[in-house]
Design an enzyme around this catalytic site. Structure first.
Site, PDB file in Angstrom:
ATOM      1  N   SER A  43      41.787  31.047  26.127  1.00  0.00           N
ATOM      2  CA  SER A  43      43.040  31.340  26.820  1.00  0.00           C
ATOM      3  C   SER A  43      42.875  30.926  28.277  1.00  0.00           C
ATOM      4  CB  SER A  43      43.376  32.835  26.735  1.00  0.00           C
ATOM      5  OG  SER A  43      42.448  33.604  27.492  1.00  0.00           O
ATOM      6  N   LEU A 107      38.392  34.767  28.210  1.00  0.00           N
ATOM      7  CA  LEU A 107      39.305  35.250  29.246  1.00  0.00           C
ATOM      8  C   LEU A 107      38.875  34.651  30.575  1.00  0.00           C
ATOM      9  CD1 LEU A 107      41.543  37.213  30.302  1.00  0.00           C
ATOM     10  CD2 LEU A 107      39.704  38.913  30.585  1.00  0.00           C
ATOM     11  N   ILE A 138      33.639  35.084  29.394  1.00  0.00           N
ATOM     12  CA  ILE A 138      34.415  35.060  30.628  1.00  0.00           C
ATOM     13  C   ILE A 138      34.357  33.624  31.150  1.00  0.00           C
ATOM     14  CG2 ILE A 138      34.735  36.004  32.924  1.00  0.00           C
ATOM     15  CD1 ILE A 138      35.077  38.072  30.732  1.00  0.00           C
ATOM     16  N   LYS A 139      35.508  33.085  31.508  1.00  0.00           N
ATOM     17  CA  LYS A 139      35.600  31.692  31.937  1.00  0.00           C
ATOM     18  C   LYS A 139      35.470  31.591  33.454  1.00  0.00           C
ATOM     19  CE  LYS A 139      38.660  29.062  29.758  1.00  0.00           C
ATOM     20  NZ  LYS A 139      39.953  28.592  29.200  1.00  0.00           N
ATOM     21  N   ILE A 140      34.537  30.745  33.882  1.00  0.00           N
ATOM     22  CA  ILE A 140      34.330  30.462  35.306  1.00  0.00           C
ATOM     23  C   ILE A 140      34.528  28.966  35.527  1.00  0.00           C
ATOM     24  CG2 ILE A 140      32.715  30.490  37.239  1.00  0.00           C
ATOM     25  CD1 ILE A 140      31.233  32.756  35.941  1.00  0.00           C
TER      26      ILE A 140
END
Length: 364
Positions: A43, A107, A138-140
Site C-alpha cells: 500500500s 504500510l 514498514i516502507k521507508i
C-alpha cells in the site's frame, strides 16, 4: 493453468498493490489469494487516499477515532492498520507456511519524512509496535537520508520494505544499508533474521522519456533498468558478504518490481509483468494489471544470469541524450513529491470527513 499460477510456480511471487475496505468486505482479496496466486500486498498514501475518498466505507472508523481524540496522521494510521490487520490475517497462513518468506503486507511511513532520517526511524518503530503484526513491512523510501533509517530500523529488528528505488545504484545503496544493519546485529549478539524487500519502480522510466527518444526505444527503458538491477541483485546474492550472513541465519533481501502497470495506452497492459518474470523476485501490481495478467498474460522466458540485452539498450538511451543517473535521482524526488501531495490530500480528505461526521453525529 492461469498465467498467475504459472508465474508463481516459476519462482516469482505476485503481490497486490492495492487495498480497500470494500475489497476486504466483498471477499475479493480472499479470491485473489485463493484463485490468482496472490501471496502479499503493498500500500502507499495514494492508494489509501483514493480508497478513503470514494464513498463512506471508512466513515464509521474515522468517526470512532475522532471520538477518541485522534486527528490527522494518528487517525489515518489507526484506520489504515484496521485494513492491513485484516489483510495480514488472510496472508498469515502463507507467512507461516513459508516461515516468513512470504505473506507480507506493507504500510508506508509519512512521505513528509522522506528526507529526514531520525524522524523516519522514530515513526517506523512506533508503527511497528502499534501494529503488532508478524507479517507487516514498514516502507521507508530509499533516499539518501532514508538509508540511515533503513540501517537503524533493521538493527532494531523491524522488517522493512525499501521503496522508491529507480536504479541498480540506488538498489545497491539500499541493500548495503540492510546488510550493515544485519552485520551490526550479529556483532551485538542478535539474530540476523530480519526480513526485507527492495522495491524497484519500473514504468515511470518510460513515462519520463515519452516523446523524447526514437520510436524504436519506446517502452524499453524501464525493462532495461529492471534487467540490469536484477543482474546486480543476483551478483550480490552470490557475494561472499551475503553468503556469510546467510550462513549465520540471515534472509536475502528480495528484489521487488513496483510500478508495473503500463502507462502507455498503446502498450500491452501486461508488458512489464511478462518482461520481468524472474525467479526469487516479487511483482506487486495494481488490481487492474493483476486481472489482465490472469486473463491473457503469458509467461515466456525467465530472466537469467546468462543473457542480457540491457547494456546495449541503455547505451542506446545514452546516445539518445538520456542521462540515466540524473534521471534516476529526478524520478526518486518526483516519487517522493507525488506521495507527499497524496499525503496532504489524504489528510485533508480525512479532516473534511471527520468534521462533517462530527456535525452529523454530535456527542450527547
Amino acid at each position: 493453468m492461469l498465467a498467475t499460477q504459472t508465474l508463481h510456480e516459476a519462482g516469482q511471487r505476485l503481490w497486490l498493490d492495492n487495498i480497500t475496505r470494500q475489497m476486504l468486505d466483498e471477499g475479493r482479496l480472499e479470491h485473489y489469494i485463493r484463485d490468482l496466486s496472490v501471496t502479499g500486498l503493498t500500500s502507499n498514501p495514494t492508494i489509501f487516499d483514493q480508497a478513503i475518498r470514494r464513498g463512506d466505507a471508512y466513515d464509521a472508523s474515522i468517526l470512532a477515532e475522532r471520538s477518541r481524540g485522534r486527528l490527522g496522521e494518528e487517525l489515518f494510521f489507526r484506520v489504515a492498520l484496521e485494513d492491513l490487520s485484516r489483510a495480514a490475517a488472510l496472508f498469515l497462513p502463507i507467512h507461516q507456511r513459508t516461515r516468513g518468506l512470504d505473506g507480507w503486507v506493507s504500510l508506508e511511513v509519512s512521505p513528509l519524512l522522506a528526507f529526514q532520517s531520525m524522524p523516519t526511524l522514530d515513526q517506523v518503530i512506533s508503527l511497528h509496535e502499534q501494529a503488532g503484526l508478524p507479517n507487516l513491512f514498514i516502507k521507508i523510501p530509499g533516499t539518501r537520508p532514508g538509508l540511515r533509517a533503513i540501517e537503524e530500523a533493521i538493527f532494531a529488528g523491524v522488517p522493512i520494505n525499501v521503496t522508491l528505488l529507480f536504479s541498480s545504484e540506488q538498489y545497491l545503496a539500499a541493500a548495503d544499508a540492510y546488510l550493515k544493519g544485519l552485520e551490526r546485529r550479529l556483532e551485538a549478539g542478535l539474530s540476523p533474521e530480519v526480513p526485507s524487500v527492495a522495491s524497484l519502480f519500473v514504468s515511470r522510466w518510460d513515462k519520463a522519456v515519452e516523446g523524447q527518444v526514437p520510436e524504436s526505444l519506446r517502452n524499453r527503458l524501464g525493462i532495461a533498468v529492471g534487467e540490469r538491477t536484477y543482474r546486480t541483485y543476483r551478483e550480490l546474492c552470490e557475494s561472499a558478504r551475503v553468503c556469510r550472513l546467510v550462513s549465520e541465519g540471515a534472509r536475502i533481501q528480495r528484489l521487488l518490481w513496483a510500478s508495473t502497470s503500463s502507462k502507455d495506452p498503446t502498450a500491452p497492459d501486461t508488458l512489464y509483468v511478462e518482461a520481468l518474470a524472474a525467479p526469487d523476485t516479487i511483482n506487486t501490481m495494481p488490481e487492474k494489471t493483476l486481472l489482465a495478467f490472469a486473463d491473457h498474460g503469458r509467461v515466456g522466458s525467465l530472466l537469467t544470469n546468462e543473457e542480457w540485452e540491457s547494456d546495449e539498450v541503455l547505451e542506446e538511451f545514452k546516445l539518445a541524450g538520456v542521462e540515466l543517473d540524473g534521471l534516476a535521482e529526478q524520478l526518486q524526488r518526483e516519487g517522493a513529491d507525488s506521495f507527499s501531495k497524496s499525503w496532504h490530500d489524504l489528510l485533508a480528505c480525512i479532516d473534511a470527513k471527520s468534521e462533517a461526521l462530527k456535525e452529523d453525529h454530535p456527542v450527547p
